[in-house]
Design a protein around this motif. Structure first.
Motif, short mmCIF file in Angstrom:
data_model
loop_
_atom_site.label_atom_id
_atom_site.label_comp_id
_atom_site.label_asym_id
_atom_site.label_seq_id
_atom_site.Cartn_x
_atom_site.Cartn_y
_atom_site.Cartn_z
N LEU A 67 5.88 -34.68 -34.25
CA LEU A 67 5.05 -33.81 -35.07
C LEU A 67 5.00 -34.32 -36.51
CD1 LEU A 67 3.37 -31.22 -35.16
CD2 LEU A 67 5.47 -29.95 -35.64
N HIS A 76 0.97 -30.52 -29.46
CA HIS A 76 1.61 -30.89 -28.20
C HIS A 76 0.65 -30.72 -27.03
CE1 HIS A 76 3.97 -29.91 -24.53
NE2 HIS A 76 4.61 -30.99 -24.89
N PRO A 85 4.61 -30.40 -41.41
CA PRO A 85 4.45 -30.09 -39.98
C PRO A 85 3.99 -28.66 -39.73
CG PRO A 85 6.44 -31.39 -40.31
CD PRO A 85 5.92 -31.04 -41.69
N THR A 103 0.34 -28.03 -37.97
CA THR A 103 0.22 -27.37 -36.68
C THR A 103 -0.79 -26.24 -36.73
OG1 THR A 103 2.51 -27.91 -36.11
CG2 THR A 103 1.48 -26.10 -34.89
#
Length: 301
Positions: A211, A238, A222, A226
């Protein structure tokens, strides 16, 4: 009602992938579009575009409103009749895109019968970069009709699907209700940074990705990466990487040239056992079963 669709005039760099399917008040066209610009023109009927294969950035302008979005399979666009579209730019090819053409009268009738809305207020908004599950489901069903060819029993099925689609469009995307998101109020990854991240993923599908590495490509922490990546693509980093690995593995399985362990390693699963487990969970069948089914279909064509 025969539609005067604008596909041939608008998609000057593309080519049709199948025969056109047309019923009263509905026309389906399946296209591949090359990267670059499309023609500027006024739309005589309403068009719904649903990306089925490919990933790219799409920029377009309709009646002075400019939109830019990262597109992946399932991304949709609504182009209302009467809109003048210009400055349409594709950063990469659209491998497969379904275009659904509808007349304005269909939307007006659905609005009146189902929602008791004044037809004058039933004009659709110029909505793009959508992640709408129902639109994708309807588009996938229409794609299946194109693939197998017309049948005498299709008319009732198509009428029901067309009415469902029209009612959904009017209820969710009328010009009075739908507004393009304010990019300042709802930050997202700009197309340039998003492309850097996607390019890294494609380049390193066979390797371990962290990540932190992906976030660094976007110059974000991160946590913020995300959140903004999910807002831009509809998926967590992911989930996006896993879907791409599965898609690439499916392509290589269908070709039938590599051993399963080679495909497992080249798509970043690390081992054949992990590949088998993840692939079965994602598709409902083992890699071997998928290869057998799709190799037969590929050879038959």
């Amino acid at each position: 009602m025969q539609l005067n669709s604008h596909g041939d005039r608008k998609y000057i760099t593309g080519r049709r992938l199948s025969d056109v399917a047309e019923w009263s008040g509905l026309r389906l066209e399946l296209w591949r579009h090359e990267a670059g610009g499309l023609a500027d023109l006024g739309l005589e009927c309403t068009e719904i575009g649903i990306l089925l294969s490919g990933q790219l950035s799409v920029r377009r302008t309709g009646d002075g409103q400019t939109q830019e979005a990262f597109a992946r399979p399932g991304t949709s666009w609504i182009c209302p009749s009467g809109t003048y579209e210009s400055d349409i730019r594709l950063s990469a090819p659209m491998d497969e895109c379904l275009h659904i053409f509808l007349p304005p009268t269909l939307l007006e009738r659905a609005a009146l019968e189902a929602y008791e809305i004044d037809p004058g207020k039933a004009r659709l908004g110029y909505a793009g970069g959508l992640n709408d599950t129902l639109l994708v489901q309807i588009g996938t069903a229409f794609r299946s009709l194109l693939e197998r060819g017309p049948a005498p029993t299709d008319r009732l099925l198509v009428d029901g699907m067309r009415t469902t689609l029209a009612a959904h469009l009017v209820s969710q995307y009328s010009a009075d209700h739908w507004r393009a998101p304010d990019m300042q109020a709802a930050r997202t990854l700009d197309p340039v940074r998003l492309k850097r991240v996607v390019d890294l993923i494609e380049h390193k599908l066979d390797a371990e990705l962290s990540l932190e590495e992906l976030a660094a490509q976007a110059c974000l922490s991160p946590f913020h990466f995300t959140r903004l990546f999910r807002r831009a693509t509809g998926l967590t980093p992911h989930r996006y990487v896993m879907e791409r690995r599965i898609q690439v593995a499916q392509e290589r399985l269908a070709l039938g040239r590599l051993a399963l362990v080679e495909i497992a390693l080249e798509t970043g699963f690390g081992s054949q056992a992990n590949f088998n487990r993840v692939f079965r969970k994602a598709t409902g069948m083992s890699p071997g079963q998928y290869r057998k089914l799709h190799c037969v279909a590929l050879c038959a064509t």
